[in-house]
Scaffold this motif. Sequence first.
Motif, PDB file in Angstrom:
ATOM      1  N   ALA A 103      17.631  -0.542 -10.109  1.00  0.00           N
ATOM      2  CA  ALA A 103      17.881  -0.139 -11.494  1.00  0.00           C
ATOM      3  C   ALA A 103      16.637   0.503 -12.112  1.00  0.00           C
ATOM      4  N   LEU A 104      15.457  -0.039 -11.820  1.00  0.00           N
ATOM      5  CA  LEU A 104      14.221   0.515 -12.373  1.00  0.00           C
ATOM      6  C   LEU A 104      13.892   1.876 -11.762  1.00  0.00           C
ATOM      7  N   ASN A 105      14.181   2.034 -10.465  1.00  0.00           N
ATOM      8  CA  ASN A 105      13.963   3.346  -9.846  1.00  0.00           C
ATOM      9  C   ASN A 105      14.834   4.410 -10.509  1.00  0.00           C
ATOM     10  N   GLU A 145       6.827  -1.590 -14.981  1.00  0.00           N
ATOM     11  CA  GLU A 145       7.833  -2.581 -14.603  1.00  0.00           C
ATOM     12  C   GLU A 145       8.332  -2.351 -13.186  1.00  0.00           C
ATOM     13  N   THR A 146       8.447  -1.076 -12.810  1.00  0.00           N
ATOM     14  CA  THR A 146       8.920  -0.755 -11.459  1.00  0.00           C
ATOM     15  C   THR A 146       7.917  -1.205 -10.406  1.00  0.00           C
ATOM     16  N   ILE A 147       6.635  -0.935 -10.639  1.00  0.00           N
ATOM     17  CA  ILE A 147       5.606  -1.368  -9.685  1.00  0.00           C
ATOM     18  C   ILE A 147       5.615  -2.885  -9.536  1.00  0.00           C
ATOM     19  N   ASP A 148       5.677  -3.586 -10.673  1.00  0.00           N
ATOM     20  CA  ASP A 148       5.697  -5.054 -10.636  1.00  0.00           C
ATOM     21  C   ASP A 148       6.924  -5.560  -9.873  1.00  0.00           C
ATOM     22  N   ALA A 149       8.059  -4.971 -10.142  1.00  0.00           N
ATOM     23  CA  ALA A 149       9.295  -5.408  -9.480  1.00  0.00           C
ATOM     24  C   ALA A 149       9.251  -5.124  -7.980  1.00  0.00           C
ATOM     25  N   GLN A 150       8.696  -3.962  -7.597  1.00  0.00           N
ATOM     26  CA  GLN A 150       8.571  -3.630  -6.175  1.00  0.00           C
ATOM     27  C   GLN A 150       7.676  -4.639  -5.453  1.00  0.00           C
ATOM     28  N   PHE A 151       6.547  -4.979  -6.094  1.00  0.00           N
ATOM     29  CA  PHE A 151       5.645  -5.955  -5.500  1.00  0.00           C
ATOM     30  C   PHE A 151       6.306  -7.338  -5.407  1.00  0.00           C
ATOM     31  N   GLU A 152       7.039  -7.712  -6.429  1.00  0.00           N
ATOM     32  CA  GLU A 152       7.732  -8.998  -6.415  1.00  0.00           C
ATOM     33  C   GLU A 152       8.783  -9.039  -5.305  1.00  0.00           C
ATOM     34  N   LEU A 153       9.464  -7.910  -5.100  1.00  0.00           N
ATOM     35  CA  LEU A 153      10.467  -7.847  -4.034  1.00  0.00           C
ATOM     36  C   LEU A 153       9.806  -8.019  -2.665  1.00  0.00           C
ATOM     37  N   ILE A 154       8.645  -7.395  -2.496  1.00  0.00           N
ATOM     38  CA  ILE A 154       7.901  -7.545  -1.235  1.00  0.00           C
ATOM     39  C   ILE A 154       7.465  -9.001  -1.042  1.00  0.00           C
ATOM     40  N   GLU A 155       6.997  -9.623  -2.120  1.00  0.00           N
ATOM     41  CA  GLU A 155       6.563 -11.021  -2.038  1.00  0.00           C
ATOM     42  C   GLU A 155       7.732 -11.941  -1.685  1.00  0.00           C
ATOM     43  N   ILE A 156       8.891 -11.671  -2.250  1.00  0.00           N
ATOM     44  CA  ILE A 156      10.063 -12.498  -1.935  1.00  0.00           C
ATOM     45  C   ILE A 156      10.449 -12.333  -0.470  1.00  0.00           C
ATOM     46  N   LEU A 167       0.831  -1.206   0.000  1.00  0.00           N
ATOM     47  CA  LEU A 167       0.000   0.000   0.000  1.00  0.00           C
ATOM     48  C   LEU A 167       0.864   1.253   0.000  1.00  0.00           C
ATOM     49  N   ILE A 168       1.954   1.222   0.761  1.00  0.00           N
ATOM     50  CA  ILE A 168       2.876   2.360   0.771  1.00  0.00           C
ATOM     51  C   ILE A 168       3.473   2.576  -0.617  1.00  0.00           C
ATOM     52  N   ARG A 169       3.882   1.478  -1.257  1.00  0.00           N
ATOM     53  CA  ARG A 169       4.461   1.586  -2.602  1.00  0.00           C
ATOM     54  C   ARG A 169       3.429   2.102  -3.600  1.00  0.00           C
ATOM     55  N   VAL A 170       2.186   1.632  -3.485  1.00  0.00           N
ATOM     56  CA  VAL A 170       1.137   2.089  -4.398  1.00  0.00           C
ATOM     57  C   VAL A 170       0.899   3.579  -4.233  1.00  0.00           C
ATOM     58  N   ASN A 171       0.824   4.038  -2.989  1.00  0.00           N
ATOM     59  CA  ASN A 171       0.616   5.478  -2.750  1.00  0.00           C
ATOM     60  C   ASN A 171       1.780   6.309  -3.281  1.00  0.00           C
ATOM     61  N   GLN A 172       2.984   5.779  -3.139  1.00  0.00           N
ATOM     62  CA  GLN A 172       4.147   6.487  -3.689  1.00  0.00           C
ATOM     63  C   GLN A 172       4.064   6.563  -5.217  1.00  0.00           C
ATOM     64  N   ASN A 173       3.635   5.452  -5.828  1.00  0.00           N
ATOM     65  CA  ASN A 173       3.518   5.444  -7.287  1.00  0.00           C
ATOM     66  C   ASN A 173       2.367   6.319  -7.771  1.00  0.00           C
ATOM     67  N   ILE A 174       1.310   6.422  -6.979  1.00  0.00           N
ATOM     68  CA  ILE A 174       0.218   7.328  -7.337  1.00  0.00           C
ATOM     69  C   ILE A 174       0.726   8.771  -7.371  1.00  0.00           C
ATOM     70  N   ASP A 175       1.557   9.129  -6.393  1.00  0.00           N
ATOM     71  CA  ASP A 175       2.137  10.476  -6.384  1.00  0.00           C
ATOM     72  C   ASP A 175       3.020  10.699  -7.614  1.00  0.00           C
TER      73      ASP A 175
END
Length: 480
Positions: free
Chosen positions: A421-423, A449-460, A203-211
């Motif tokens: 790298a994506l950031n 790609e950045t959002i997907d990678a961030q979520f994948e990192l959280i899942e890992i 949720l924090i990452r999503v809000n950051q990406n919304i901004d």
Amino acid sequence: MLKKTKYISIFLFASLSLTSCKSLQLVKREENKTVPEGFTSTEQNSKDTLNSASLKWKEFFTDAQLINLIDTALRNNQELNIILQEIEISKYEIGAKKGEYLPTVSGYVGAGVDKVSRYTRDGAVEATTDIIPGKEFPEPLQDYVVGVRAEWEVDIWKKLRNGKKAAVSRYLSSVSGKNFIVTHLVSEIASEYYELLALDKQLIRVNQNIDLQTNALRIVKQQKESAKVTELAVRRFEAQLYSTQSLRFEIEQSIVETENKINFLVGRFPQPVLRNASTFNDSITRVISDGLPSQLLDNRMDIKQAELELASNKLDVKIAKAQFYPSLGLSAGIGLQAFDPTFIVKNPESILFSLAGDLVAPLINRAGIKAQYYSANARQLQSIYEYEKTILTAYIEVRNQLSKIENLNKSYEFKAKEVDALNESIKISNTLFKSARADYLEILLTQEETIDAQFELIEIKKAQLNAMVNTYVALGGGWN
């Protein structure tokens, strides 16, 4: 002659019983307790006896909020409380089985009145008997009695004592079953707690990406006003922003459901679950010491439960076999009896006593006893296979989790580099887009790609924490 006939009968009963048991051919098999020397092929691991399962769960976990949740669940979880009552039932069954091979003593007091008909056997006997005047039977005849009676089945073949031992094994098995439930309850709460932290982080990452996407949309609108991009670019950036905003509400719903899963496990009505999402990335994946595979036999409560079930089923076979043998019962009684209450205290005339013994062996319904015997043996074999399956399952679970921890650590390392790298790519693409050196599609693709990678990192990261807990549980920790 009667005494000789009695001894012949006893010998016949015993001979029939012993002959029948010798004729039974059963499949016998001992359980296999052997396990590999180590969880890996290295000699170092195979000799290291340090085992994380020896840690208490309050020592294994470091998050105070998680510890508080587990502690609450161990007091209030309904399923666990149901298991505790089953343990109480098993405990009382031990007392019941113990009472079966002890003598039973009962006291009794009785009073009655009896008037027999003249035209019956007893009435005719009384009428034809020479009775001294004043000594005739009172009519109606009263009867008063008080005494003590004892009965005891002599446990020659240990049938009753084995029944008590089997009840003890089943009680201990139920205790091990409870501990196994505790282990998985601790694991489940930890897993849901880490899921909740991961959702908070998403949720924090999503809000950051919304901004970021809102700012990007503002820039692209400015680019459109200066005729650098078309309306298509504006609409594409808007669509991306709306998709991310929709994702935020999906995550919020998942947070509510996960919180309520935890509330259910701790036995309380829905309420916010206290946690600190900022500690998620800082959560340390503890180094797990796997010890020796042979330690699973002592640490894993499901193995211990299967072992105790096997022991009780072995005793059931002995109990079923003892059904073929003669059983010896003894009974005795002593008391006072008279037809007049004033005579009942006159001794020794009012004293009565009895002493008897009987030897009973089955003759007719032997097929039913054989069926019970074969059934008990089949259950014993079934429990042997169940015991071996439990050991094999435990070993494979540990092996899989140890491998999972190793591979997740490597995966997290490279995924973190990808996110970094994506950031940087987002910053570069925004700069290039402002100077008209990059297409807006590159910005959109990079952001997705950045959002997907961030979520994948959280899942890992979540998978790492769960693998740590699952390995701890697989080794047999979490119940102490």
